[in-house]
Motif scaffolding. Structure first.
Motif, PDB file in Angstrom:
ATOM      1  N   ARG A 266     -23.089  24.653  13.500  1.00 12.63           N
ATOM      2  CA  ARG A 266     -22.460  25.735  14.272  1.00 12.63           C
ATOM      3  C   ARG A 266     -22.569  25.485  15.766  1.00 12.63           C
ATOM      4  N   ASP A 267     -21.686  26.156  16.524  1.00 10.25           N
ATOM      5  CA  ASP A 267     -21.703  26.004  17.985  1.00 10.25           C
ATOM      6  C   ASP A 267     -22.842  26.832  18.582  1.00 10.25           C
ATOM      7  N   ALA A 268     -23.127  26.591  19.858  1.00  9.87           N
ATOM      8  CA  ALA A 268     -24.263  27.220  20.539  1.00  9.87           C
ATOM      9  C   ALA A 268     -24.145  28.743  20.578  1.00  9.87           C
ATOM     10  N   ASP A 269     -22.933  29.285  20.834  1.00 12.93           N
ATOM     11  CA  ASP A 269     -22.765  30.738  20.895  1.00 12.93           C
ATOM     12  C   ASP A 269     -23.068  31.392  19.550  1.00 12.93           C
TER      13      ASP A 269
ATOM     14  N   LEU B 140     -25.031  30.184  17.215  1.00 13.40           N
ATOM     15  CA  LEU B 140     -26.479  30.078  16.998  1.00 13.40           C
ATOM     16  C   LEU B 140     -27.242  31.133  17.803  1.00 13.40           C
ATOM     17  N   ARG B 141     -26.805  31.397  19.034  1.00 14.77           N
ATOM     18  CA  ARG B 141     -27.452  32.443  19.832  1.00 14.77           C
ATOM     19  C   ARG B 141     -27.257  33.814  19.180  1.00 14.77           C
ATOM     20  N   ALA B 142     -26.061  34.088  18.671  1.00 14.31           N
ATOM     21  CA  ALA B 142     -25.797  35.362  17.999  1.00 14.31           C
ATOM     22  C   ALA B 142     -26.655  35.499  16.749  1.00 14.31           C
ATOM     23  N   VAL B 143     -26.753  34.426  15.964  1.00 12.52           N
ATOM     24  CA  VAL B 143     -27.590  34.451  14.763  1.00 12.52           C
ATOM     25  C   VAL B 143     -29.051  34.641  15.154  1.00 12.52           C
ATOM     26  N   GLY B 144     -29.488  33.957  16.199  1.00 16.23           N
ATOM     27  CA  GLY B 144     -30.866  34.094  16.669  1.00 16.23           C
ATOM     28  C   GLY B 144     -31.168  35.517  17.110  1.00 16.23           C
ATOM     29  N   SER B 145     -30.234  36.140  17.820  1.00 15.16           N
ATOM     30  CA  SER B 145     -30.410  37.520  18.252  1.00 15.16           C
ATOM     31  C   SER B 145     -30.502  38.449  17.047  1.00 15.16           C
ATOM     32  N   TYR B 146     -29.626  38.237  16.064  1.00 10.67           N
ATOM     33  CA  TYR B 146     -29.665  39.034  14.843  1.00 10.67           C
ATOM     34  C   TYR B 146     -31.009  38.857  14.127  1.00 10.67           C
ATOM     35  N   LEU B 147     -31.482  37.618  14.035  1.00  9.39           N
ATOM     36  CA  LEU B 147     -32.747  37.355  13.348  1.00  9.39           C
ATOM     37  C   LEU B 147     -33.924  38.015  14.072  1.00  9.39           C
ATOM     38  N   GLU B 148     -33.901  38.029  15.410  1.00  8.69           N
ATOM     39  CA  GLU B 148     -34.951  38.723  16.163  1.00  8.69           C
ATOM     40  C   GLU B 148     -34.918  40.211  15.863  1.00  8.69           C
TER      41      GLU B 148
END
Length: 119
Positions: free
Chosen positions: A27-30, A32-40
């Motif tokens: 996946r692209d960086a954006d 991954l950041r969205a998924v990371g935010s969701y996971l947090e």
């Protein structure tokens, strides 16, 4: 971290997540950041949910959370437990508006059981 230092998944993650991690790596960086935010957010929610469950297990207030000044707690000594209530149950005795209530609470596996008896 430089662009050459590829991050590695934590060692304590189950290997059953390998396929999921492989998919995320594509996946692209954006995204991954969205998924990371969701996971947090998900981790914070799960931690809060676990804290609430632990609080419910140790909370000796009335079932409706009523902490009104007319509710007084009484010490519990040598009570007879009603049928269906194990002797390991915690007991809180409260007198509310002249009526005495016994609140029994115990754990049954992963569930928290409770019973209220008017005395």
């Amino acid at each position: 971290m430089t662009t050459r230092d590829r991050p590695q998944p934590p060692d304590d993650i189950d290997r059953e997540f390998d396929e999921l991690l492989d998919g995320l790596e594509r996946r692209d960086a954006d995204t991954l950041r969205a998924v990371g935010s969701y996971l947090e957010d998900l981790a914070a929610w799960k931690a809060a949910d676990a804290d609430n469950e632990r609080q419910s297990a140790t909370d000796t207030d009335s079932e409706d959370g009523d902490d009104t000044p007319d509710a007084t707690e009484t010490d519990v000594d040598d009570l007879e437990y009603p049928s269906g209530v194990p002797e390991r149950a915690s007991v809180t005795v409260k007198e509310i508006a002249g009526t005495t209530y016994h609140y029994y609470q115990w754990r049954d596996g992963d569930r928290i059981e409770s019973k209220t008896v008017e005395r």
